[in-house]
Design a protein around this motif. Structure first.
Motif, PDB file in Angstrom:
ATOM      1  N   THR A 145       0.853  -1.187   0.000  1.00 28.60           N
ATOM      2  CA  THR A 145       0.000   0.000   0.000  1.00 28.60           C
ATOM      3  C   THR A 145       0.887   1.235   0.000  1.00 28.60           C
ATOM      4  O   THR A 145       1.706   1.425   0.926  1.00 28.60           O
ATOM      5  CB  THR A 145      -0.914   0.029   1.234  1.00 28.60           C
ATOM      6  N   ALA A 149       1.941   9.432  -2.555  1.00 31.87           N
ATOM      7  CA  ALA A 149       1.809   9.426  -4.015  1.00 31.87           C
ATOM      8  C   ALA A 149       3.180   9.612  -4.654  1.00 31.87           C
ATOM      9  O   ALA A 149       4.044  10.309  -4.112  1.00 31.87           O
ATOM     10  CB  ALA A 149       0.860  10.533  -4.463  1.00 31.87           C
ATOM     11  N   ALA A 172      -1.916  -3.118 -10.063  1.00 27.65           N
ATOM     12  CA  ALA A 172      -1.937  -1.844  -9.331  1.00 27.65           C
ATOM     13  C   ALA A 172      -3.351  -1.294  -9.403  1.00 27.65           C
ATOM     14  O   ALA A 172      -3.840  -0.984 -10.492  1.00 27.65           O
ATOM     15  CB  ALA A 172      -0.938  -0.848  -9.920  1.00 27.65           C
ATOM     16  N   ASP A 173      -4.005  -1.213  -8.243  1.00 30.54           N
ATOM     17  CA  ASP A 173      -5.388  -0.721  -8.182  1.00 30.54           C
ATOM     18  C   ASP A 173      -6.289  -1.460  -9.171  1.00 30.54           C
ATOM     19  O   ASP A 173      -7.010  -0.853  -9.979  1.00 30.54           O
ATOM     20  CB  ASP A 173      -5.435   0.791  -8.438  1.00 30.54           C
ATOM     21  N   LEU A 199       1.552   6.034  -8.705  1.00 27.35           N
ATOM     22  CA  LEU A 199       0.525   5.669  -7.739  1.00 27.35           C
ATOM     23  C   LEU A 199       0.037   6.877  -6.948  1.00 27.35           C
ATOM     24  O   LEU A 199       0.777   7.854  -6.758  1.00 27.35           O
ATOM     25  CB  LEU A 199       1.074   4.626  -6.763  1.00 27.35           C
ATOM     26  N   GLN A 200      -1.182   6.774  -6.478  1.00 25.76           N
ATOM     27  CA  GLN A 200      -1.722   7.728  -5.517  1.00 25.76           C
ATOM     28  C   GLN A 200      -1.504   7.170  -4.114  1.00 25.76           C
ATOM     29  O   GLN A 200      -1.208   5.979  -3.930  1.00 25.76           O
ATOM     30  CB  GLN A 200      -3.215   7.955  -5.780  1.00 25.76           C
ATOM     31  N   LYS A 201      -1.635   8.025  -3.134  1.00 28.87           N
ATOM     32  CA  LYS A 201      -1.540   7.555  -1.754  1.00 28.87           C
ATOM     33  C   LYS A 201      -2.604   6.482  -1.518  1.00 28.87           C
ATOM     34  O   LYS A 201      -3.745   6.607  -1.941  1.00 28.87           O
ATOM     35  CB  LYS A 201      -1.730   8.715  -0.780  1.00 28.87           C
ATOM     36  N   ASP A 202      -2.200   5.370  -0.869  1.00 26.81           N
ATOM     37  CA  ASP A 202      -3.056   4.228  -0.547  1.00 26.81           C
ATOM     38  C   ASP A 202      -3.375   3.342  -1.753  1.00 26.81           C
ATOM     39  O   ASP A 202      -4.240   2.453  -1.663  1.00 26.81           O
ATOM     40  CB  ASP A 202      -4.367   4.677   0.114  1.00 26.81           C
ATOM     41  N   SER A 203      -2.707   3.559  -2.896  1.00 25.37           N
ATOM     42  CA  SER A 203      -2.853   2.625  -4.013  1.00 25.37           C
ATOM     43  C   SER A 203      -2.345   1.243  -3.595  1.00 25.37           C
ATOM     44  O   SER A 203      -1.406   1.119  -2.802  1.00 25.37           O
ATOM     45  CB  SER A 203      -2.069   3.124  -5.230  1.00 25.37           C
ATOM     46  N   LYS A 204      -2.942   0.193  -4.145  1.00 27.46           N
ATOM     47  CA  LYS A 204      -2.594  -1.184  -3.796  1.00 27.46           C
ATOM     48  C   LYS A 204      -1.866  -1.859  -4.960  1.00 27.46           C
ATOM     49  O   LYS A 204      -2.315  -1.787  -6.108  1.00 27.46           O
ATOM     50  CB  LYS A 204      -3.851  -1.999  -3.467  1.00 27.46           C
ATOM     51  N   VAL A 205      -0.747  -2.531  -4.645  1.00 24.58           N
ATOM     52  CA  VAL A 205       0.026  -3.249  -5.665  1.00 24.58           C
ATOM     53  C   VAL A 205       0.335  -4.648  -5.131  1.00 24.58           C
ATOM     54  O   VAL A 205       0.761  -4.798  -3.973  1.00 24.58           O
ATOM     55  CB  VAL A 205       1.340  -2.513  -6.001  1.00 24.58           C
TER      56      VAL A 205
END
Length: 233
Positions: A145, A149, A172-173, A199-205
């Motif tokens: 997470t 960003a 990713a997301d 990625l943005q803040k709190d993006s999931k990979v």
């Protein structure tokens, strides 16, 4: 001017003399002298005007040089004050503030697959976290997470069992950002893949088995790994 008047009167008085007389000769001589005197006066006037122009130009040049010197002094003063202020500002920063200006460090590195025979759709979970700056990677779910960003790069290394293969994807997301096939015909080989994501803040990979099933190996000399790092805010 009086001399010119006398000369003209003299010329008038002798006009009746024959051209070859002594008076005629003196008349011509006097005319030449008058013309030379007029030409000399004009030359002197032109020289005086030119001299004044030169003096005026020198005066303007001196004034311009003075102004440029004053401007140079002002600019040097402003530059010195600015540099001094900047140095003071830097000296006033604490070590913590300087580190904050550098930006956060985000990086993770994990190994040791929980399931070495994943099925299609399964997330690959690497249970041992050897680096986790920023605390972005969860070794229970296998999901990273993004704490901030930015632009990240991710890499994976897998060892495929001989005579087996595995289709993989990096997500990713919920969007596949890299996918492919790792296959081994005869020997246990390592296969690697890399990708980059903004990625943005709190993006999931995370990484998953995308098709069929996998058969992976691991040993002290051969690690299956998943890692990532923030490269730019």
């Amino acid at each position: 001017m009086f001399q010119r008047l006398v000369a003209l009167l003299f010329i008038t008085a002798v006009l009746s003399e024959p051209e070859c007389s002594r008076f005629h000769y003196e008349e011509q001589t006097l005319n030449r002298m008058i013309r030379q005197e007029i030409a000399m006066e004009k030359l002197q006037a032109d020289m005086a005007a030119t001299q004044q122009q030169v003096l005026d130009a020198l005066g303007k040049l001196t004034e311009t040089t003075k102004q440029l010197r004053e401007e140079k002094i002002k600019l040097e003063h402003v530059a010195n004050v600015s540099a001094e202020g900047t140095n003071k500002s830097v000296r006033n920063f604490s070590a913590a503030e300087i580190e904050k200006l550098k930006g956060p460090t985000v990086a993770f590195r994990s190994k040791d697959l929980v399931d070495k025979t994943p099925s299609a759709g399964d997330t690959l979970v690497f249970k041992t976290t050897t680096l986790n700056e920023g605390l972005g990677y969860d070794n229970k779910s296998g999901i990273f997470t993004a704490p901030v960003a930015g632009t990240y790069t991710f890499s994976v290394q897998l060892y495929v069992h001989p005579e087996h293969n595995m289709y993989y994807a990096i997500i990713a997301d919920s969007v596949e950002i890299n996918k492919g096939l790792f296959a081994d015909k005869a020997y246990m080989k390592s296969y690697t893949a890399e990708t980059v994501a903004v990625l943005q803040k709190d993006s999931k990979v995370y990484m998953k088995c995308s098709s069929g099933s996998g058969n992976l190996l691991t040993s002290d000399a051969a690690w299956n790994t998943f890692s990532g790092v923030l490269v730019h805010l």
